[in-house]
Design an enzyme around this catalytic site. Structure first.
Site, PDB file in Angstrom:
ATOM      1  N   CYS A 113      70.669  91.092   6.310  1.00 39.23           N
ATOM      2  CA  CYS A 113      70.335  92.334   6.099  1.00 39.23           C
ATOM      3  C   CYS A 113      70.400  92.754   6.413  1.00 39.23           C
ATOM      4  O   CYS A 113      70.325  94.369   6.566  1.00 39.23           O
ATOM      5  CB  CYS A 113      68.865  91.915   5.923  1.00 39.23           C
ATOM      6  SG  CYS A 113      67.797  90.869   5.172  1.00 39.23           S
ATOM      7  N   HIS A 252      65.543  98.897   6.285  1.00 40.13           N
ATOM      8  CA  HIS A 252      65.799  97.604   5.401  1.00 40.13           C
ATOM      9  C   HIS A 252      64.236  97.673   4.979  1.00 40.13           C
ATOM     10  O   HIS A 252      63.406  97.276   5.762  1.00 40.13           O
ATOM     11  CB  HIS A 252      66.119  96.238   6.628  1.00 40.13           C
ATOM     12  CG  HIS A 252      65.810  95.286   5.163  1.00 40.13           C
ATOM     13  ND1 HIS A 252      66.745  95.081   4.210  1.00 40.13           N
ATOM     14  CD2 HIS A 252      65.416  94.342   6.354  1.00 40.13           C
ATOM     15  CE1 HIS A 252      66.972  93.919   3.785  1.00 40.13           C
ATOM     16  NE2 HIS A 252      66.102  93.058   4.991  1.00 40.13           N
ATOM     17  N   ASN A 282      63.048  92.693  -1.545  1.00 44.42           N
ATOM     18  CA  ASN A 282      63.861  92.777  -0.325  1.00 44.42           C
ATOM     19  C   ASN A 282      65.693  92.735  -1.283  1.00 44.42           C
ATOM     20  O   ASN A 282      65.254  91.051  -1.399  1.00 44.42           O
ATOM     21  CB  ASN A 282      63.222  92.076   0.665  1.00 44.42           C
ATOM     22  CG  ASN A 282      64.248  91.364   2.016  1.00 44.42           C
ATOM     23  OD1 ASN A 282      66.035  92.187   1.779  1.00 44.42           O
ATOM     24  ND2 ASN A 282      64.048  91.739   2.536  1.00 44.42           N
TER      25      ASN A 282
HETATM   26  N1  ACO Z   1      51.214  83.981  -0.875  1.00 45.85           N
HETATM   27  C1  ACO Z   1      50.243  82.930   0.153  1.00 45.85           C
HETATM   28  N2  ACO Z   1      50.118  82.911   0.646  1.00 45.85           N
HETATM   29  C2  ACO Z   1      50.497  82.595   1.117  1.00 45.85           C
HETATM   30  C3  ACO Z   1      52.287  82.657   0.855  1.00 45.85           C
HETATM   31  C4  ACO Z   1      51.967  83.203  -0.567  1.00 45.85           C
HETATM   32  N3  ACO Z   1      53.230  83.990  -1.027  1.00 45.85           N
HETATM   33  N4  ACO Z   1      52.935  82.594   1.437  1.00 45.85           N
HETATM   34  C5  ACO Z   1      52.454  82.189   3.008  1.00 45.85           C
HETATM   35  N5  ACO Z   1      51.286  81.944   2.497  1.00 45.85           N
HETATM   36  C6  ACO Z   1      50.213  81.625   3.817  1.00 45.85           C
HETATM   37  C7  ACO Z   1      50.848  80.853   4.496  1.00 45.85           C
HETATM   38  O1  ACO Z   1      51.353  79.956   4.369  1.00 45.85           O
HETATM   39  C8  ACO Z   1      49.598  80.902   5.545  1.00 45.85           C
HETATM   40  O2  ACO Z   1      48.832  80.258   4.979  1.00 45.85           O
HETATM   41  P1  ACO Z   1      48.046  78.995   6.809  1.00 45.85           P
HETATM   42  O3  ACO Z   1      47.331  80.298   7.388  1.00 45.85           O
HETATM   43  O4  ACO Z   1      46.901  79.015   5.683  1.00 45.85           O
HETATM   44  O5  ACO Z   1      49.359  79.140   7.248  1.00 45.85           O
HETATM   45  C9  ACO Z   1      49.088  82.447   5.675  1.00 45.85           C
HETATM   46  O6  ACO Z   1      49.900  83.038   4.135  1.00 45.85           O
HETATM   47  C10 ACO Z   1      49.935  83.633   6.282  1.00 45.85           C
HETATM   48  O7  ACO Z   1      51.023  83.188   6.833  1.00 45.85           O
HETATM   49  P2  ACO Z   1      52.154  84.333   7.282  1.00 45.85           P
HETATM   50  O8  ACO Z   1      53.724  83.318   7.341  1.00 45.85           O
HETATM   51  O9  ACO Z   1      51.671  83.989   8.726  1.00 45.85           O
HETATM   52  O10 ACO Z   1      51.989  85.296   6.732  1.00 45.85           O
HETATM   53  P3  ACO Z   1      52.465  86.593   6.873  1.00 45.85           P
HETATM   54  O11 ACO Z   1      51.587  87.746   6.681  1.00 45.85           O
HETATM   55  O12 ACO Z   1      53.442  86.783   8.632  1.00 45.85           O
HETATM   56  O13 ACO Z   1      53.547  86.797   5.903  1.00 45.85           O
HETATM   57  C11 ACO Z   1      55.688  87.240   5.134  1.00 45.85           C
HETATM   58  C12 ACO Z   1      54.732  86.305   5.588  1.00 45.85           C
HETATM   59  C13 ACO Z   1      55.846  88.148   3.887  1.00 45.85           C
HETATM   60  C14 ACO Z   1      57.240  86.179   5.189  1.00 45.85           C
HETATM   61  C15 ACO Z   1      56.205  88.060   6.474  1.00 45.85           C
HETATM   62  O14 ACO Z   1      56.252  87.510   7.538  1.00 45.85           O
HETATM   63  C16 ACO Z   1      57.508  88.733   6.369  1.00 45.85           C
HETATM   64  O15 ACO Z   1      57.696  89.522   6.040  1.00 45.85           O
HETATM   65  N6  ACO Z   1      58.507  88.913   7.421  1.00 45.85           N
HETATM   66  C17 ACO Z   1      59.854  88.962   8.091  1.00 45.85           C
HETATM   67  C18 ACO Z   1      60.687  89.143   7.237  1.00 45.85           C
HETATM   68  C19 ACO Z   1      61.527  90.153   7.410  1.00 45.85           C
HETATM   69  O16 ACO Z   1      62.101  90.957   8.098  1.00 45.85           O
HETATM   70  N7  ACO Z   1      62.792  89.546   7.324  1.00 45.85           N
HETATM   71  C20 ACO Z   1      64.160  90.126   7.470  1.00 45.85           C
HETATM   72  C21 ACO Z   1      64.728  90.695   7.497  1.00 45.85           C
HETATM   73  S1  ACO Z   1      65.324  89.419   6.076  1.00 45.85           S
HETATM   74  C22 ACO Z   1      66.514  88.680   5.423  1.00 45.85           C
HETATM   75  O17 ACO Z   1      67.466  89.078   7.313  1.00 45.85           O
HETATM   76  C23 ACO Z   1      67.301  88.139   4.839  1.00 45.85           C
END
Ligand code: ACO
Length: 338
Positions: A113, A252, A282
């Site tokens: 990314c 990003h 994204n």
């Molecule tokens: N729908 C419903 N529930 C979900 C979903 C979904 N699509 N996805 C995850 N959950 C659940 C999980 O299973 C978890 O459930 P649990 O509490 O029962 O275990 C709960 O939601 C919380 O999960 P988290 O992973 O803690 O959710 P978070 O709020 O962190 O959001 C996300 C996840 C969107 C991926 C976030 O962490 C994020 O944006 N991370 C950073 C992404 C990023 O910057 N990436 C780098 C660039 S991308 C690249 O390099 C290619």
């Protein structure tokens, strides 16, 4: 004395017409429109049809950038992607040939990314060194080809798209001139974002999902805010700017909450923080130039505005750069008049 610099001279982007809404995803996954909007800020994403490759999107974006810069030739093509057409050769030569750019040097840069900022570092470096006068830098991604459609933690985030800029030799101080580009990488934490199989380390999948994109989202979130705010401050200091000088932050587009937290960290009011994640998701390395093209088209970016770019992603790798907006004309990425 005039100092040679690299200047952004044109921008173009292209989003494939097919859309996947949150409701479409909720039909096949254990998720909801409400969860996706609240946790990521995304409402829809564009997807390439099966058979449409990274180079197909890149050619559309590249041709728009060349038109925006009012040129038909460049001296080199640099392309960034995590979803090349094939493991080899690189995708850049295919794009150069299809754009009618002849036999100019063409190569890919891989930084997930943060690819656009790494690509900018390389492309602006060869311009500033005097090796070439004009470069087409294209960022293109077909994440739908590497994301597991049944993995709700990643399938809801990514979209496909491409965007490109034309960079030319110019002088420091003119609109479009890039400031110092600051980069960093941390391979110790490289496993946080990966496709485990398909490379020389693990040739074939050992477990279901090994051939797909995987991300430890929550942990990555914390790294993202920290690294982008740190590297942004470094880029601002290197350019001699204060946070208060930044009129537009183009980060990003990984998650609306990350972008908001970064804006707060840097002390930027929300009107200075641009975003298009709601409609594009994204789009990996394409997300920064895609947002530049969109904001140039809809008037959120205007001539002379001071812009801060920053990215974070797999590698881990991150970067930031400054420029004053050159006032180039661009089509909206989802407008398809051709
Ligand atoms: N729908 C419903 N529930 C979900 C979903 C979904 N699509 N996805 C995850 N959950 C659940 C999980 O299973 C978890 O459930 P649990 O509490 O029962 O275990 C709960 O939601 C919380 O999960 P988290 O992973 O803690 O959710 P978070 O709020 O962190 O959001 C996300 C996840 C969107 C991926 C976030 O962490 C994020 O944006 N991370 C950073 C992404 C990023 O910057 N990436 C780098 C660039 S991308 C690249 O390099 C290619």
């Amino acid at each position: 004395m005039t100092v040679r610099a690299c200047v952004l001279a044109g921008v173009g982007a292209w989003l494939p017409p097919d859309l996947v809404t949150n409701a479409d995803l909720a039909d096949r996954l254990d998720t909801s429109d409400d969860w996706i909007r609240r946790r990521t800020g995304i409402r829809q994403r564009h997807v390439a049809s099966i058979g449409v490759a990274a180079s197909d999107l890149a050619v559309k974006a590249g041709s728009r950038a060349l038109r925006s810069a009012e040129v038909s030739q460049v001296d080199a093509v640099v392309l960034t992607t995590s979803t090349p057409d094939r493991p080899l050769p690189a995708t850049a030569p295919v794009v150069a040939a299809r754009l009618g750019l002849g036999t100019v040097p063409a190569f890919d840069v891989s930084a997930v990314c943060s690819g656009f900022l790494y690509g900018l570092f390389v492309a602006s470096g060869i311009v500033a060194a005097g090796n070439v006068d004009r470069v087409l830098l294209v960022a293109t991604e077909v994440y739908s080809s590497i994301v597991d459609p049944l993995d709700r933690s990643t399938a809801v985030i990514f979209g496909d798209g491409a965007a490109a800029v034309v960079l030319r030799a110019g002088t420091a101080g003119e609109h479009g001139a890039l400031g110092p580009i600051m980069l960093g990488a941390d391979g110790e934490s490289g496993d946080l974002i990966q496709i485990p199989a398909g490379g020389s380390r693990q040739r074939t999948p050992k477990a279901p999902g090994d051939g797909y994109f995987q991300m430890a989202g929550n942990e990555v979130f914390r790294h993202a805010v920290l690294r982008m705010s740190e590297v942004s401050r470094q880029a601002l200091a290197a350019a001699g700017w204060q946070s208060a000088d930044v009129e537009r932050l183009v980060a990003h587009q990984a998650n609306a909450r990350i972008i908001g937290a970064l804006g707060d960290e840097l002390g930027l009011s929300p009107d200075r923080v641009l975003s298009n994640i709601e409609t594009a998701g994204n789009t990996g390395s394409a997300s920064i130039p895609l947002l530049l093209a969109q904001a140039a088209a809809d008037g959120r970016l205007t001539t002379g505005q001071r812009v801060l770019l920053t990215a974070f992603g797999g590698g881990l790798a991150w970067g930031a750069a400054t420029l004053t907006w050159p006032g180039v004309v661009a089509l909206h990425p989802s407008e398809h008049p051709e």
